[in-house]
Design a protein around this motif. Structure first.
Motif, PDB file in Angstrom:
ATOM      1  N   ARG A   1      -7.435  47.490  62.543  1.00  0.00           N
ATOM      2  CA  ARG A   1      -6.949  46.839  61.322  1.00  0.00           C
ATOM      3  C   ARG A   1      -7.165  47.692  60.084  1.00  0.00           C
ATOM      4  NH1 ARG A   1      -9.144  40.563  61.673  1.00  0.00           N
ATOM      5  NH2 ARG A   1      -8.416  40.110  63.796  1.00  0.00           N
ATOM      6  N   ASP A   2      -7.952  48.721  60.179  1.00  0.00           N
ATOM      7  CA  ASP A   2      -8.454  49.388  58.972  1.00  0.00           C
ATOM      8  C   ASP A   2      -7.794  50.723  58.663  1.00  0.00           C
ATOM      9  OD1 ASP A   2      -9.480  50.813  61.080  1.00  0.00           O
ATOM     10  OD2 ASP A   2     -11.589  50.635  60.484  1.00  0.00           O
ATOM     11  N   GLY A   3      -6.588  50.979  59.193  1.00  0.00           N
ATOM     12  CA  GLY A   3      -5.997  52.290  58.972  1.00  0.00           C
ATOM     13  C   GLY A   3      -4.771  52.318  58.093  1.00  0.00           C
ATOM     14  N   ALA A   4      -4.382  51.200  57.500  1.00  0.00           N
ATOM     15  CA  ALA A   4      -3.182  51.174  56.658  1.00  0.00           C
ATOM     16  C   ALA A   4      -3.346  52.096  55.453  1.00  0.00           C
ATOM     17  CB  ALA A   4      -2.898  49.751  56.196  1.00  0.00           C
ATOM     18  N   ARG A   5      -2.232  52.726  55.058  1.00  0.00           N
ATOM     19  CA  ARG A   5      -2.258  53.656  53.938  1.00  0.00           C
ATOM     20  C   ARG A   5      -1.161  53.305  52.942  1.00  0.00           C
ATOM     21  NH1 ARG A   5      -2.722  57.880  58.443  1.00  0.00           N
ATOM     22  NH2 ARG A   5      -0.442  57.772  58.375  1.00  0.00           N
ATOM     23  N   VAL A   6      -1.382  53.665  51.703  1.00  0.00           N
ATOM     24  CA  VAL A   6      -0.380  53.422  50.658  1.00  0.00           C
ATOM     25  C   VAL A   6       0.933  54.095  51.056  1.00  0.00           C
ATOM     26  CG1 VAL A   6       0.234  53.859  48.254  1.00  0.00           C
ATOM     27  CG2 VAL A   6      -2.118  53.211  48.854  1.00  0.00           C
ATOM     28  N   GLY A   7       2.026  53.353  50.970  1.00  0.00           N
ATOM     29  CA  GLY A   7       3.331  53.863  51.344  1.00  0.00           C
ATOM     30  C   GLY A   7       3.771  53.483  52.740  1.00  0.00           C
ATOM     31  N   ASP A   8       2.839  53.043  53.586  1.00  0.00           N
ATOM     32  CA  ASP A   8       3.210  52.588  54.927  1.00  0.00           C
ATOM     33  C   ASP A   8       4.141  51.387  54.838  1.00  0.00           C
ATOM     34  OD1 ASP A   8       1.670  54.494  56.158  1.00  0.00           O
ATOM     35  OD2 ASP A   8       0.045  53.128  56.736  1.00  0.00           O
ATOM     36  N   ARG A   9       5.082  51.301  55.761  1.00  0.00           N
ATOM     37  CA  ARG A   9       5.925  50.117  55.856  1.00  0.00           C
ATOM     38  C   ARG A   9       5.170  48.996  56.571  1.00  0.00           C
ATOM     39  NH1 ARG A   9      10.675  52.450  59.151  1.00  0.00           N
ATOM     40  NH2 ARG A   9       8.953  53.770  59.857  1.00  0.00           N
ATOM     41  N   ILE A  10       5.399  47.776  56.141  1.00  0.00           N
ATOM     42  CA  ILE A  10       4.804  46.595  56.772  1.00  0.00           C
ATOM     43  C   ILE A  10       5.861  46.000  57.702  1.00  0.00           C
ATOM     44  CG2 ILE A  10       3.852  44.288  56.378  1.00  0.00           C
ATOM     45  CD1 ILE A  10       3.070  45.400  53.531  1.00  0.00           C
ATOM     46  N   CYS A  11       5.542  45.940  58.986  1.00  0.00           N
ATOM     47  CA  CYS A  11       6.535  45.574  59.991  1.00  0.00           C
ATOM     48  C   CYS A  11       6.039  44.420  60.849  1.00  0.00           C
ATOM     49  CB  CYS A  11       6.835  46.772  60.888  1.00  0.00           C
ATOM     50  SG  CYS A  11       7.270  48.282  59.989  1.00  0.00           S
ATOM     51  N   VAL A  12       6.966  43.709  61.430  1.00  0.00           N
ATOM     52  CA  VAL A  12       6.640  42.571  62.279  1.00  0.00           C
ATOM     53  C   VAL A  12       7.514  42.632  63.522  1.00  0.00           C
ATOM     54  CG1 VAL A  12       8.289  41.018  61.135  1.00  0.00           C
ATOM     55  CG2 VAL A  12       6.303  40.065  62.296  1.00  0.00           C
ATOM     56  N   GLY A  13       6.951  42.181  64.652  1.00  0.00           N
ATOM     57  CA  GLY A  13       7.631  42.311  65.936  1.00  0.00           C
ATOM     58  C   GLY A  13       8.603  41.205  66.272  1.00  0.00           C
TER      59      GLY A  13
ATOM     60  N   THR B   1      -0.459  52.675  61.955  1.00  0.00           N
ATOM     61  CA  THR B   1      -1.739  52.976  61.319  1.00  0.00           C
ATOM     62  C   THR B   1      -2.692  51.787  61.356  1.00  0.00           C
ATOM     63  OG1 THR B   1      -0.715  52.418  59.192  1.00  0.00           O
ATOM     64  CG2 THR B   1      -0.808  54.750  59.801  1.00  0.00           C
ATOM     65  N   ALA B   2      -2.145  50.565  61.503  1.00  0.00           N
ATOM     66  CA  ALA B   2      -2.962  49.362  61.609  1.00  0.00           C
ATOM     67  C   ALA B   2      -2.123  48.300  62.319  1.00  0.00           C
ATOM     68  CB  ALA B   2      -3.405  48.865  60.233  1.00  0.00           C
ATOM     69  N   CYS B   3      -2.805  47.343  62.942  1.00  0.00           N
ATOM     70  CA  CYS B   3      -2.079  46.309  63.680  1.00  0.00           C
ATOM     71  C   CYS B   3      -2.955  45.075  63.833  1.00  0.00           C
ATOM     72  CB  CYS B   3      -1.663  46.836  65.051  1.00  0.00           C
ATOM     73  SG  CYS B   3      -0.567  45.742  65.996  1.00  0.00           S
ATOM     74  N   ILE B   4      -2.297  43.914  63.877  1.00  0.00           N
ATOM     75  CA  ILE B   4      -2.967  42.631  64.084  1.00  0.00           C
ATOM     76  C   ILE B   4      -1.923  41.692  64.670  1.00  0.00           C
ATOM     77  CG2 ILE B   4      -2.367  41.674  61.795  1.00  0.00           C
ATOM     78  CD1 ILE B   4      -5.189  40.499  61.649  1.00  0.00           C
ATOM     79  N   ASP B   5      -2.362  40.675  65.392  1.00  0.00           N
ATOM     80  CA  ASP B   5      -1.378  39.691  65.851  1.00  0.00           C
ATOM     81  C   ASP B   5      -1.373  38.506  64.893  1.00  0.00           C
ATOM     82  OD1 ASP B   5      -3.891  38.647  66.744  1.00  0.00           O
ATOM     83  OD2 ASP B   5      -2.872  37.461  68.271  1.00  0.00           O
ATOM     84  N   ILE B   6      -0.208  37.878  64.745  1.00  0.00           N
ATOM     85  CA  ILE B   6      -0.056  36.807  63.760  1.00  0.00           C
ATOM     86  C   ILE B   6      -0.480  35.479  64.370  1.00  0.00           C
ATOM     87  CG2 ILE B   6       1.533  35.607  62.210  1.00  0.00           C
ATOM     88  CD1 ILE B   6       3.278  38.136  62.265  1.00  0.00           C
ATOM     89  N   SER B   7      -1.719  35.122  64.119  1.00  0.00           N
ATOM     90  CA  SER B   7      -2.233  33.822  64.555  1.00  0.00           C
ATOM     91  C   SER B   7      -2.432  32.897  63.361  1.00  0.00           C
ATOM     92  CB  SER B   7      -3.547  33.983  65.317  1.00  0.00           C
ATOM     93  OG  SER B   7      -4.499  34.692  64.536  1.00  0.00           O
TER      94      SER B   7
ATOM     95  N   LEU C   1       3.403  51.061  59.461  1.00  0.00           N
ATOM     96  CA  LEU C   1       4.048  52.209  60.098  1.00  0.00           C
ATOM     97  C   LEU C   1       4.357  53.260  59.034  1.00  0.00           C
ATOM     98  CD1 LEU C   1       4.976  52.566  63.098  1.00  0.00           C
ATOM     99  CD2 LEU C   1       7.263  51.903  62.339  1.00  0.00           C
ATOM    100  N   PRO C   2       3.967  54.501  59.249  1.00  0.00           N
ATOM    101  CA  PRO C   2       4.321  55.551  58.301  1.00  0.00           C
ATOM    102  C   PRO C   2       5.835  55.682  58.162  1.00  0.00           C
ATOM    103  CG  PRO C   2       2.607  56.315  59.811  1.00  0.00           C
ATOM    104  CD  PRO C   2       3.097  55.000  60.341  1.00  0.00           C
ATOM    105  N   ALA C   3       6.280  56.165  57.024  1.00  0.00           N
ATOM    106  CA  ALA C   3       7.716  56.236  56.729  1.00  0.00           C
ATOM    107  C   ALA C   3       8.487  57.063  57.741  1.00  0.00           C
ATOM    108  CB  ALA C   3       7.917  56.810  55.327  1.00  0.00           C
ATOM    109  N   GLN C   4       7.847  58.072  58.326  1.00  0.00           N
ATOM    110  CA  GLN C   4       8.575  58.965  59.245  1.00  0.00           C
ATOM    111  C   GLN C   4       8.714  58.377  60.653  1.00  0.00           C
ATOM    112  OE1 GLN C   4       5.578  59.562  57.999  1.00  0.00           O
ATOM    113  NE2 GLN C   4       4.184  60.387  59.537  1.00  0.00           N
ATOM    114  N   GLU C   5       8.004  57.292  60.936  1.00  0.00           N
ATOM    115  CA  GLU C   5       8.065  56.697  62.271  1.00  0.00           C
ATOM    116  C   GLU C   5       9.261  55.751  62.386  1.00  0.00           C
ATOM    117  OE1 GLU C   5       6.384  57.219  64.973  1.00  0.00           O
ATOM    118  OE2 GLU C   5       4.778  58.509  64.223  1.00  0.00           O
ATOM    119  N   LYS C   6       9.956  55.812  63.514  1.00  0.00           N
ATOM    120  CA  LYS C   6      11.110  54.962  63.750  1.00  0.00           C
ATOM    121  C   LYS C   6      10.671  53.538  64.045  1.00  0.00           C
ATOM    122  CE  LYS C   6      15.296  54.614  66.583  1.00  0.00           C
ATOM    123  NZ  LYS C   6      16.067  55.216  67.705  1.00  0.00           N
ATOM    124  N   LEU C   7      11.362  52.572  63.465  1.00  0.00           N
ATOM    125  CA  LEU C   7      11.046  51.167  63.682  1.00  0.00           C
ATOM    126  C   LEU C   7      11.423  50.788  65.115  1.00  0.00           C
ATOM    127  CD1 LEU C   7      10.076  48.596  62.106  1.00  0.00           C
ATOM    128  CD2 LEU C   7      12.495  48.056  61.784  1.00  0.00           C
TER     129      LEU C   7
END
Length: 244
Positions: free
Chosen positions: A82-94, A138-144, A202-208
């Motif tokens: 959970r602790d690796g998010a960085r400024v500029g990362d996209r926030i994504c959901v599955g 860079t970070a991940c969690i499940d939506i509970s 997800l970093p900007a360069q990573e494909k969704l």
């Protein structure tokens, strides 16, 4: 049985883990063979699907209580945290959020069938997605607890960062939420828990990955904000399910 295992497998998915085995502790006031048969059918239907084995636990008399401890493994250094998010990362959901809470509300109203109720009763842990995100997210969690609450956990763990979500990026054109007003859809999607979809940065360069949506971006400024198409910015509260 299915749901109890699913919510534990979702925790493994959120770390990118391969499921290995699980323990089951079950207390029952009395032996009810019909209930136990249905419970076992649901439990092992998902266990077989996920390739995880029941290796032990305990069954005893008492108030109805089900507890599962699931164990998984990841290659060294590749666990999603959970602790690796960085400024500029996209926030994504599955996937499309909101069906979990809607399904619970419909169940409480006496309904027993429908897409939202199916999602609430039998959530699908995103094990394959979690494994695919190893080395990418860079970070991940499940939506509970809900998107806002669980995103808040990531941002806090990553150094008290903030985020801005785009209102028009929310995938609300979905049949599951079609009967809800726009305001209710927004509430369900941002605050509703029990979705058990993965929320990741997800970093900007990573494909969704296929089937996923980008909701916004991580920012340096603390707090959660929602940007409307006209440029209006609304401050959000990280509200969702409260455990206590």
């Amino acid at each position: 049985g299915y749901r109890c295992l699913a919510v534990n497998l979702s925790d493994l998915a959120a770390m990118g883990a391969d499921p290995l085995w699980f323990l089951l502790s079950l207390t029952l006031p009395d032996v009810d063979e019909t209930w136990l048969s249905g419970f076992a059918d649901g439990l092992f239907a998902l266990a077989d699907q996920a390739g995880i084995s029941l290796v032990g636990g305990d069954v005893t008399r008492g108030p109805l209580s089900v507890s599962i401890q699931a164990t998984g493994a990841v290659p060294p250094g590749q666990a999603l945290r959970r602790d690796g998010a960085r400024v500029g990362d996209r926030i994504c959901v599955g996937g499309v959020t909101g069906a979990g809470l809607l399904g619970l509300q419909q169940w409480q109203q006496g309904m027993r069938s429908g897409a939202a109720i199916d999602h609430f009763r039998r959530p699908s842990p995103q094990l394959s997605l979690g494994q695919a995100l190893r080395g990418r997210a860079t970070a991940c969690i499940d939506i509970s607890d809900g998107v806002l609450a669980d995103l808040g956990h990531i941002l806090a763990a990553s150094g008290n960062l903030g985020a801005c979500l785009q209102k028009d990026a929310l995938p609300r054109a979905t049949a599951v939420l079609a009967g809800c007003s726009e305001e209710e859809q927004l509430r369900l999607q941002l605050q509703g828990g029990d979705d058990y979809l993965l929320l990741f940065t997800l970093p900007a360069q990573e494909k969704l990955p296929p089937g996923c949506y980008c909701l916004g971006a991580v920012e340096q400024q603390e707090g959660l904000r929602l940007a409307a198409p006209d440029g209006t910015i609304t401050t959000l509260q990280a509200s969702g399910w409260q455990h206590f």
